[in-house]
Design a protein around this motif. Sequence first.
Motif, mmCIF file in Angstrom:
data_model
loop_
_atom_site.group_PDB
_atom_site.id
_atom_site.type_symbol
_atom_site.label_atom_id
_atom_site.label_comp_id
_atom_site.label_asym_id
_atom_site.label_seq_id
_atom_site.Cartn_x
_atom_site.Cartn_y
_atom_site.Cartn_z
ATOM 1 N N TYR A 200 0.107 -13.106 -3.630
ATOM 2 C CA TYR A 200 -1.069 -12.789 -2.736
ATOM 3 C C TYR A 200 -2.024 -12.124 -3.250
ATOM 4 C CZ TYR A 200 0.145 -15.000 1.457
ATOM 5 O OH TYR A 200 0.402 -16.214 2.753
ATOM 6 N N THR A 201 -1.661 -11.177 -4.335
ATOM 7 C CA THR A 201 -2.736 -10.465 -5.028
ATOM 8 C C THR A 201 -3.554 -11.512 -5.858
ATOM 9 O OG1 THR A 201 -1.399 -8.573 -5.415
ATOM 10 C CG2 THR A 201 -3.339 -8.814 -6.940
ATOM 11 N N ASN A 204 -5.778 -13.634 -3.119
ATOM 12 C CA ASN A 204 -6.872 -12.899 -2.862
ATOM 13 C C ASN A 204 -7.854 -12.909 -4.016
ATOM 14 O OD1 ASN A 204 -6.308 -11.800 0.017
ATOM 15 N ND2 ASN A 204 -4.703 -10.881 -0.872
ATOM 16 N N GLN A 207 -9.683 -15.915 -3.846
ATOM 17 C CA GLN A 207 -10.326 -16.253 -2.750
ATOM 18 C C GLN A 207 -11.699 -15.599 -2.662
ATOM 19 O OE1 GLN A 207 -7.751 -15.011 0.624
ATOM 20 N NE2 GLN A 207 -7.290 -17.244 0.993
ATOM 21 N N ASN A 208 -11.724 -14.142 -3.348
ATOM 22 C CA ASN A 208 -12.850 -13.484 -3.697
ATOM 23 C C ASN A 208 -13.851 -14.168 -4.597
ATOM 24 O OD1 ASN A 208 -14.437 -10.765 -3.636
ATOM 25 N ND2 ASN A 208 -13.983 -11.190 -5.883
ATOM 26 N N PRO A 226 -11.429 -10.300 0.788
ATOM 27 C CA PRO A 226 -10.193 -10.769 -0.051
ATOM 28 C C PRO A 226 -10.098 -9.811 -1.018
ATOM 29 C CG PRO A 226 -12.253 -12.149 -0.430
ATOM 30 C CD PRO A 226 -12.432 -11.490 0.883
ATOM 31 N N LEU A 229 -8.205 -6.691 0.212
ATOM 32 C CA LEU A 229 -6.678 -6.904 0.309
ATOM 33 C C LEU A 229 -5.936 -7.131 -0.767
ATOM 34 C CD1 LEU A 229 -7.325 -9.780 3.228
ATOM 35 C CD2 LEU A 229 -6.282 -7.525 3.413
ATOM 36 N N ALA A 230 -6.498 -7.523 -1.936
ATOM 37 C CA ALA A 230 -5.998 -7.545 -3.248
ATOM 38 C C ALA A 230 -5.283 -6.027 -3.773
ATOM 39 C CB ALA A 230 -6.825 -8.341 -4.329
ATOM 40 N N CYS A 233 -2.476 -5.408 -1.934
ATOM 41 C CA CYS A 233 -1.647 -6.063 -2.360
ATOM 42 C C CYS A 233 -0.984 -5.461 -3.593
ATOM 43 C CB CYS A 233 -1.826 -7.446 -2.450
ATOM 44 S SG CYS A 233 -1.680 -8.640 -1.115
ATOM 45 N N LEU A 270 -1.136 -10.056 5.768
ATOM 46 C CA LEU A 270 -1.774 -11.036 4.862
ATOM 47 C C LEU A 270 -1.948 -12.206 5.144
ATOM 48 C CD1 LEU A 270 -0.068 -9.332 1.567
ATOM 49 C CD2 LEU A 270 -2.646 -9.221 2.270
ATOM 50 N N THR A 274 -5.689 -13.714 5.417
ATOM 51 C CA THR A 274 -6.305 -14.745 4.178
ATOM 52 C C THR A 274 -6.323 -16.273 4.823
ATOM 53 O OG1 THR A 274 -3.757 -14.830 3.249
ATOM 54 C CG2 THR A 274 -5.353 -13.261 2.229
#
Length: 370
Positions: A200-201, A204, A207-208, A226, A229-230, A233, A270, A274
């Motif tokens: 998920y890191t 994110n 996604q960023n 995003p 959130l990373a 994560c 998350l 996301t």
Amino acid sequence: MRAILLGGGLSLLISLIGTRYAIVVLARRGYGQEIRDDGPTTHHTKRGTPTMGGIVIILATVVGYFTAKLITMQTPSASAMLLLFLFVGLGTVGFLDDFIKISRQRNLGLRSRAKLIGQTVIAVTFGILALSPALADDRGKTPASHSLSFIRDYERFALPTVVVIVLIWFFVTGFSNAVNLTDGLDGLATGASILVFAAYTLVNIWQNSQSCALESGAACYEVRDPLDLAVVCAAITGACFGFLWWNASPAQIFMGDTGSLALGGALAGLAIMTRTEFLLLIIGGLFVVITLSVMIQVSVFKVSRASGLFRSVFGVKAGHRVFRIAPLQHHFENLGWAEVTIVIRFWIITGLCVAAGLGIFYAEWVAGIG
């Protein structure tokens, strides 16, 4: 990116050092694990091992995240704060469960109804805040959305707020309990969580870089924060890494419900923020399979006891069990597999699930720009 590296690195160091200190303190206070009587007999030697190590994972994550933000002079985002709220809130519910087990010297902590009430309060509060227009960014994007999602929102399937909150509750309670069920062997849940949070890191970060806030297009992602959130994560991943040093077989400390409920809730949070709820079912496939093993075991056992038609159709006895014991990892223990063998093979399965999930995630983006 500096915040991501700092958050992960600081959390790892805090967890690595803090867990060693926690082992001494918890052992001195007699905060040892109680073992279920109907579980594998090999686990009886683990009785008394310090538990509630999830406290260290939570503290390392929170301190690592805020220190990274302070060093980089960045303001925490609404999404990250909500994720930490879910993480700490469910960890608190787990802590109460662990503390009752220890104080009363039994393997039963909070009653199932009380535990569910605690999870519900945290999940519903998270859902209401995540959908609140007050937390929308300058583009009007809230941390969570009203749409179902796999890799991005299906905007055609926008749902009423009440329905979305119910789904958020289901997802949060479901995954917090799923990680809790997985936490039965030394290092199993910790190692699997590392792989999933690391995945998920990457999600994110990607996604960023492809955010609609930077450049709109068919393949861009409408996610509120995003990159922040990373950072969370990475902090959780680092905290789990440090904890695994002491939690690997033979474990010197267990995370307890304090850690497992917190980690499961964070995964659900998350996925929700996301816009990848259904993708989590693939990336976190191990947690899903282990939960299904318990559901199948309980369902078949109860139905076979109550229904003569079921027994006659499937040729089973009353009280039939599909597995020798559930959750699934204990079934393999009863088959004679060594604990370390099960853990490593389940880690491999988690790695395959993560690879499949990330492959689908990237393939969808490629198809979107093609």
